[in-house]
Design a protein around this motif. Structure first.
Motif, mmCIF file in Angstrom:
data_model
loop_
_atom_site.group_PDB
_atom_site.id
_atom_site.type_symbol
_atom_site.label_atom_id
_atom_site.label_comp_id
_atom_site.label_asym_id
_atom_site.label_seq_id
_atom_site.Cartn_x
_atom_site.Cartn_y
_atom_site.Cartn_z
ATOM 1 N N SER A 28 -14.108 -26.356 9.006
ATOM 2 C CA SER A 28 -14.213 -27.090 10.259
ATOM 3 C C SER A 28 -15.568 -27.765 10.394
ATOM 4 N N ARG A 29 -16.638 -27.061 10.014
ATOM 5 C CA ARG A 29 -17.988 -27.624 10.114
ATOM 6 C C ARG A 29 -18.147 -28.810 9.166
ATOM 7 N N MET A 30 -17.589 -28.699 7.970
ATOM 8 C CA MET A 30 -17.710 -29.775 7.008
ATOM 9 C C MET A 30 -16.970 -31.029 7.466
ATOM 10 N N LEU A 57 -24.453 -31.971 3.785
ATOM 11 C CA LEU A 57 -24.410 -33.172 4.629
ATOM 12 C C LEU A 57 -25.506 -33.202 5.686
ATOM 13 N N GLY A 58 -26.130 -32.054 5.945
ATOM 14 C CA GLY A 58 -27.086 -31.965 7.046
ATOM 15 C C GLY A 58 -28.250 -32.932 6.923
ATOM 16 N N LEU A 59 -28.878 -32.998 5.748
ATOM 17 C CA LEU A 59 -30.030 -33.876 5.577
ATOM 18 C C LEU A 59 -29.620 -35.343 5.541
ATOM 19 N N ALA A 60 -28.411 -35.638 5.059
ATOM 20 C CA ALA A 60 -27.928 -37.023 5.109
ATOM 21 C C ALA A 60 -27.777 -37.484 6.554
ATOM 22 N N ILE A 61 -27.259 -36.596 7.414
ATOM 23 C CA ILE A 61 -27.131 -36.916 8.836
ATOM 24 C C ILE A 61 -28.515 -37.080 9.466
#
Length: 335
Positions: A161-163, A295-299
């Motif tokens: 869900s988080r992904m 994905l966190g750092l891309a965001i």
């Protein structure tokens, strides 16, 4: 290098070709008059010599255009296009270099698209396979439906869900479908709230905040909170148990500098830029359930770029990593 590559104007090149053709015609007429060559033969001789001299020059001037046409046809057909020869300094050469840069960018976008599909497939398949195997064991009676097993399944579901939520969020940011609502953001309370949330999820890691009173910036408070939360989550995940994660903020001129420091293994200098790519992990061993979605750092980079700021990995003495975010300070006077 072709004969006229050093000339910077295509108009001057065409003028030179015309002058050469006229000069050849005049020279042939003069020689023909003195040697008695019939007057009706002289134009054919002039045209033949002029073509023999000017055709290679004209072909060299227009060869980048032919290469661009061939490259365009390859790209339209889905085939990789080769580099364009751009030794000329005129307008056609500039066009060829711009086209080659565009081709390179398209190749990079296509590579990122293929990598994204492969990474998404891999990242989704891992928790789905684990869920399927566990459910099959429960249905077949091999494994009882104990609370511990159900807890593992719940964590896999939460990871999925988080992904998916992060993928949708990143897609909205890239497409401009997530409008920004900038206003004055008091950084002290925002950092304290993000640190408190991190402590709830990771009580074994101490998260400290150092921020001058009244420090503020211009931005969307929800997005700025997302940046801070992602950076702290990343730092906590890579810090050994019991170590400290420090969040520091200072005013530097008309900018606000935010730093998140951890005691983890750090990021190698040659990977300092790649960590902001989607699904890229500096520590490959964390690609399983122990790591994040990638994905966190891309965001974080997308949000910071939308605010006109900068995010980077900075070297620090000793072990650990320092993520630095620079954003415009608030110019509004508080009322």
């Amino acid at each position: 290098m072709r004969p006229l590559d050093r000339i910077r104007s295509i108009k001057l090149k065409f003028s030179i070709v015309i002058v050469v053709a006229v000069a050849i015609s005049a020279l042939v007429s003069t020689i023909g008059l003195r040697t008695g060559i019939p007057i009706w033969v002289r134009p054919f001789i002039s045209a033949t010599i002029a073509l023999a001299v000017t055709y290679p020059i004209a072909r060299g001037m227009t060869s980048p255009l032919r290469e661009m046409v061939a490259a365009t046809e390859d790209l339209a057909a889905g085939r990789p296009a080769g580099p364009i020869c751009s030794t000329s300094r005129d307008e056609v050469g500039e066009l060829a270099r711009s086209f080659d840069a565009m081709r390179t960018q398209l190749d990079e976008v296509d590579r990122q698209r293929r990598d994204l599909v492969a990474n998404v497939s891999h990242e989704l398949r891992t928790p789905i396979s684990a869920l399927r195997a566990t459910l099959e064991n429960i249905v077949d009676g091999v494994e009882p439906a104990e609370p511990e097993v159900l807890q593992v399944m719940l964590r896999q579901t939460e990871r999925l869900s988080r992904m998916v939520a992060q993928l949708l969020d990143l897609a909205r940011l890239e497409s401009g479908g997530s409008p920004m609502h900038p206003r004055r953001v008091d950084l002290g309370p925002l950092l304290a709230q993000a640190a408190a949330e991190a402590r709830l999820h990771s009580p074994d890691t101490e998260v400290t905040v150092t921020c001058p009173e009244g420090l503020a910036l211009d931005g969307d408070p929800e997005r700025i909170h997302q940046v801070v939360a992602n950076l702290i989550e990343n730092a906590v995940r890579h810090s050994p148990p019991g170590e400290q994660v420090r969040v520091e903020a200072d005013a530097v001129g008309d900018r606000v500098e935010l730093r998140v420091l951890d005691a983890g293994p750090g990021i190698p200098p040659d990977e300092a830029e790649r960590v902001f790519e989607r699904f890229y992990r500096a520590d490959r061993s964390r690609s399983g359930s122990g790591g994040g979605s990638g994905l966190g750092l891309a965001i974080v980079r997308w949000i910071v770029d939308l605010h006109g700021g900068d995010v980077r990995v900075e070297e620090r003495p000793g072990p650990g990593c320092c993520m630095t975010v620079v954003l415009p300070a608030c110019t509004e006077v508080p009322t």
